[in-house]
Design a protein around this motif. Structure first.
Motif, PDB file in Angstrom:
ATOM      1  N   GLN A 148      -1.759   3.801 -14.826  1.00 26.92           N
ATOM      2  CA  GLN A 148      -2.315   4.382 -13.602  1.00 26.92           C
ATOM      3  C   GLN A 148      -3.557   3.619 -13.153  1.00 26.92           C
ATOM      4  OE1 GLN A 148      -2.480   8.621 -13.513  1.00 26.92           O
ATOM      5  NE2 GLN A 148      -3.972   8.687 -11.836  1.00 26.92           N
ATOM      6  N   GLU A 149      -4.411   3.259 -14.106  1.00 32.99           N
ATOM      7  CA  GLU A 149      -5.637   2.516 -13.754  1.00 32.99           C
ATOM      8  C   GLU A 149      -5.290   1.172 -13.097  1.00 32.99           C
ATOM      9  OE1 GLU A 149      -7.923   2.131 -17.270  1.00 32.99           O
ATOM     10  OE2 GLU A 149      -8.441   4.272 -17.378  1.00 32.99           O
ATOM     11  N   THR A 150      -4.289   0.498 -13.670  1.00 32.03           N
ATOM     12  CA  THR A 150      -3.877  -0.802 -13.110  1.00 32.03           C
ATOM     13  C   THR A 150      -3.309  -0.634 -11.697  1.00 32.03           C
ATOM     14  OG1 THR A 150      -3.352  -1.610 -15.322  1.00 32.03           O
ATOM     15  CG2 THR A 150      -2.421  -2.827 -13.453  1.00 32.03           C
TER      16      THR A 150
ATOM     17  N   VAL B 224       0.829  -1.202   0.000  1.00 33.84           N
ATOM     18  CA  VAL B 224       0.000   0.000   0.000  1.00 33.84           C
ATOM     19  C   VAL B 224       0.864   1.251   0.000  1.00 33.84           C
ATOM     20  CG1 VAL B 224      -1.633   1.358   1.377  1.00 33.84           C
ATOM     21  CG2 VAL B 224      -1.986  -1.097   1.090  1.00 33.84           C
ATOM     22  N   SER B 225       1.896   1.256   0.840  1.00 32.90           N
ATOM     23  CA  SER B 225       2.793   2.407   0.910  1.00 32.90           C
ATOM     24  C   SER B 225       3.482   2.663  -0.428  1.00 32.90           C
ATOM     25  CB  SER B 225       3.836   2.169   2.008  1.00 32.90           C
ATOM     26  OG  SER B 225       4.750   3.236   2.079  1.00 32.90           O
ATOM     27  N   HIS B 226       3.894   1.562  -1.076  1.00 32.92           N
ATOM     28  CA  HIS B 226       4.587   1.692  -2.374  1.00 32.92           C
ATOM     29  C   HIS B 226       3.670   2.317  -3.428  1.00 32.92           C
ATOM     30  CE1 HIS B 226       6.841   0.673  -5.984  1.00 32.92           C
ATOM     31  NE2 HIS B 226       5.755   0.022  -6.432  1.00 32.92           N
ATOM     32  N   TYR B 227       2.447   1.785  -3.574  1.00 28.97           N
ATOM     33  CA  TYR B 227       1.551   2.266  -4.631  1.00 28.97           C
ATOM     34  C   TYR B 227       1.056   3.683  -4.346  1.00 28.97           C
ATOM     35  CZ  TYR B 227       1.448  -2.085  -7.213  1.00 28.97           C
ATOM     36  OH  TYR B 227       1.813  -3.145  -7.989  1.00 28.97           O
ATOM     37  N   MET B 228       0.842   4.010  -3.055  1.00 27.58           N
ATOM     38  CA  MET B 228       0.406   5.363  -2.735  1.00 27.58           C
ATOM     39  C   MET B 228       1.496   6.377  -3.079  1.00 27.58           C
ATOM     40  SD  MET B 228      -1.712   4.950   0.845  1.00 27.58           S
ATOM     41  CE  MET B 228      -2.155   6.689   0.855  1.00 27.58           C
ATOM     42  N   LYS B 229       2.745   5.994  -2.816  1.00 30.63           N
ATOM     43  CA  LYS B 229       3.852   6.886  -3.126  1.00 30.63           C
ATOM     44  C   LYS B 229       3.994   7.087  -4.628  1.00 30.63           C
ATOM     45  CE  LYS B 229       8.880   7.265  -2.686  1.00 30.63           C
ATOM     46  NZ  LYS B 229      10.116   6.603  -2.181  1.00 30.63           N
TER      47      LYS B 229
ATOM     48  N   LYS C  73       5.936   7.183 -10.591  1.00 36.74           N
ATOM     49  CA  LYS C  73       6.035   6.492 -11.882  1.00 36.74           C
ATOM     50  C   LYS C  73       4.701   5.945 -12.378  1.00 36.74           C
ATOM     51  CE  LYS C  73       7.556   2.069  -9.883  1.00 36.74           C
ATOM     52  NZ  LYS C  73       8.655   1.063  -9.885  1.00 36.74           N
ATOM     53  N   TYR C  74       3.666   5.848 -11.477  1.00 38.05           N
ATOM     54  CA  TYR C  74       2.352   5.386 -11.923  1.00 38.05           C
ATOM     55  C   TYR C  74       1.397   6.549 -12.197  1.00 38.05           C
ATOM     56  CZ  TYR C  74       3.972   0.911 -10.029  1.00 38.05           C
ATOM     57  OH  TYR C  74       4.692  -0.225  -9.754  1.00 38.05           O
ATOM     58  N   ALA C  75       1.812   7.755 -11.869  1.00 35.40           N
ATOM     59  CA  ALA C  75       0.929   8.917 -12.050  1.00 35.40           C
ATOM     60  C   ALA C  75       1.067   9.484 -13.453  1.00 35.40           C
ATOM     61  CB  ALA C  75       1.269   9.983 -11.008  1.00 35.40           C
ATOM     62  N   ARG C  76       0.761   8.678 -14.455  1.00 34.17           N
ATOM     63  CA  ARG C  76       0.924   9.097 -15.849  1.00 34.17           C
ATOM     64  C   ARG C  76      -0.360   8.916 -16.640  1.00 34.17           C
ATOM     65  NH1 ARG C  76       5.426   4.976 -17.940  1.00 34.17           N
ATOM     66  NH2 ARG C  76       6.444   5.831 -16.074  1.00 34.17           N
TER      67      ARG C  76
END
Length: 565
Positions: free
Chosen positions: A471-473, A451-456, A463-466
């Motif tokens: 981002q959806e995944t 959870v901490s990793h994906y929230m960051k 790197k997922y905020a694109r």
């Protein structure tokens, strides 16, 4: 003896039995200071005198300990001493040293098990009053058990082996301040066992020396060691050695008791004599109240004649002590008599005559529900007695501590069984089992890391905020992890007791086990059946007092140490 019919029994707590609750509160107030002291880290070792500086130091150590992280390891401190005297300082030193070590290790102290006047040779850790409760019932609350030195903890290698196995089973650690003991490694376990073997040899040698001293002491007319009987004190003789002499106040009290039994036409009972002594605020042999049993032990002891005695090894009656004879075949005199031989012989005849009033009074095992059926007036236990009148034998139940009227055993037992079955018979029989939370804690930690990793990485600049598929995944994965976290019961991550039903009800259990099984279960659960009389004295009322936590108290609890022997 006439029987009394019991009316329908009520179940407490209700306003109608407030008298019973008040009575139980009053009895609680009579407990010793040690029992009243809460078992929490804030209470210093009782039974010894703490100086102002020591209390100040203890408060400072507690303040440091309370500042440790909440997720730190939890420690239990064990303090033990065989002999406690007014000059004893060892328990204080032990406790302060243990607090210092816990602070140094970063371990939060959650309790202190204090067992004073307890022999480590005779009483293993799990049978001690304070520590035993922690080991049997409070296992989930601590991770490390601290003690000052190995011989403060155990004196027998077998006891240590049992404790090592127990620690391995429940994933606990032992730590000694003054010995290299640590069960976290095989080498530490081996060293611990070797140290215990040395401690057992030392304890055996001490026992041999003590036994030899006692054997020698018995043959002397001087008083070399040990506490004298009530009524005597030790004084230094002309040769500098100690001898026995009358202890003025206790001597006068015993003389009053002896003369009351020998000179009065109507002989007072031991209960009556104790009642008078207690009303006069005369302290008993142990400094507390007088009880009939302790008074009779003194009156039966030949030491009243100023002679050396020893405990009877073949004891099967009221005379627990016997004379010790010297090399000349005569009893060894160690002090002036409290009662002359003629008075002592007459006193024994009086006591024998008084004890024949009842056949087999207080016979072990004769009373069913002993400790469950109690008296509302004084809190004493109802006990079965047998008497003979005009050739007929009668059995009845009566409070052994006050003059309550006799009750018909069959009717009283029947009323108790009926109300217990009505209140508890349909409850399922549960078993208490130890559940570990290690696997759940591990899983929860992995989920929290995810959870901490994906929230960051979903935050702006991550790197997922694109946007788009990536981002959806990531958001779907995060939501899935959050759902898994919500599904985990926080209690499942803790070491704890769990209670599982065994498929039977207590009615079925008691029908197969009988009154004996029911009695044991009621005692374990702390359930009382309190007996009182109506105001006109014509009826008997029984009230069932059930603790609020009766469910957990009644649960079948495995003795964690029984199978070791």
């Amino acid at each position: 003896m006439p029987s009394n019919t019991l009316p329908p029994v009520t179940c407490a707590p209700t306003p109608d039995v407030s008298w019973a609750l008040d009575m139980m509160k009053g009895l609680e107030a009579l407990k010793t200071a040690e029992e009243l002291l809460p078992d929490v880290p804030n209470a210093p070792t009782i039974g010894v005198t703490w100086s102002a500086d020591e209390i100040k130091e203890l408060d400072a150590l507690k303040a440091i300990n309370e500042s440790l992280p909440l997720d730190a390891q939890r420690g239990l401190l064990s303090v033990r001493l065989s002999i406690l005297t007014e000059d004893t300082t060892s328990p204080i030193r032990q406790e302060l040293d243990l607090w210092r070590q816990a602070n140094s290790d970063g371990v939060r102290v959650i309790g202190v098990a204090r067992d004073l006047n307890v022999s480590a040779t005779k009483v293993p850790p799990w049978k001690r009053k304070d520590l035993g409760d922690w080991l049997q019932n409070r296992v989930p609350e601590f991770d490390v058990l601290y003690f000052w030195k190995l011989d403060r903890f155990v004196r027998r290698i077998l006891d240590l082996q049992v404790m090592i196995q127990w620690c391995q089973r429940f994933e606990k650690n032992l730590k000694s301040l003054n010995d290299p003991i640590d069960l976290s490694s095989p080498l530490g376990t081996t060293i611990t066992t070797l140290i215990a073997a040395i401690a057992e040899i030392e304890a055996t040698n001490t026992g041999v020396r003590v036994a030899s001293l006692w054997e020698y002491n018995k043959t002397q007319d001087k008083w070399l060691t040990g506490a004298p009987m009530y009524g005597y004190k030790t004084v230094k003789g002309p040769d500098g050695k100690y001898v026995l002499d009358h202890d003025e106040q206790p001597y006068r009290h015993l003389r009053w008791v002896i003369e009351a039994l020998l000179k009065r036409k109507k002989k007072p009972s031991a209960y009556r004599l104790c009642k008078i002594l207690n009303r006069a605020r005369i302290p008993g042999p142990s400094g507390g109240l007088w009880y009939g049993t302790s008074l009779l032990v003194i009156l039966r002891n030949p030491a009243l004649m100023g002679l050396r005695t020893e405990e009877r090894k073949d004891y099967d009656g009221p005379k627990r002590s016997q004379l010790v004879y010297g090399s000349d075949g005569k009893p060894i005199r160690v002090g002036p008599p409290i009662a002359t031989p003629e008075e002592f012989e007459e006193l024994q005849a009086v006591l024998d005559g008084m004890s024949r009033r009842n056949l087999n009074p207080w016979t072990p095992g004769a009373t069913k529900f002993l400790g469950v059926i109690t008296c509302a007036r004084c809190g004493g236990n109802y006990t079965k007695r047998t008497s003979v009148s005009r050739g007929r034998q009668y059995e009845y139940l009566r409070c052994r501590d006050c003059k309550s009227k006799g009750e018909n055993p069959g009717e009283l037992y029947g009323s108790l069984v009926d109300v217990v079955l009505e209140e508890l018979g349909d409850h399922p029989v549960e078993h208490r089992e130890y559940a570990r939370g290690a696997e759940t804690r591990k899983k929860l930690k992995e989920i929290e890391a995810g959870v901490s990793h994906y929230m960051k990485e979903l935050a702006p600049g991550g790197k997922y905020a694109r946007g788009g598929f990536v981002q959806e995944t990531a958001e779907e994965t995060l939501n899935n992890l959050m759902r898994q976290m919500d599904e985990i019961d926080p209690e499942a991550a803790k070491d704890r007791w769990v209670y599982t039903a065994g498929g039977k009800t207590y009615r079925e259990e008691w029908e197969s086990g009988g009154m004996e099984r029911m009695s044991k279960d009621l005692l374990r659960a702390g359930i009382k059946f309190v007996i009182s009389e109506s105001q006109d004295g014509e009826e008997t009322v029984g009230a069932l007092l059930i603790p609020e936590d009766v469910k957990t108290r009644l649960a079948i609890q495995e003795d964690q140490f029984e199978r070791q022997f």
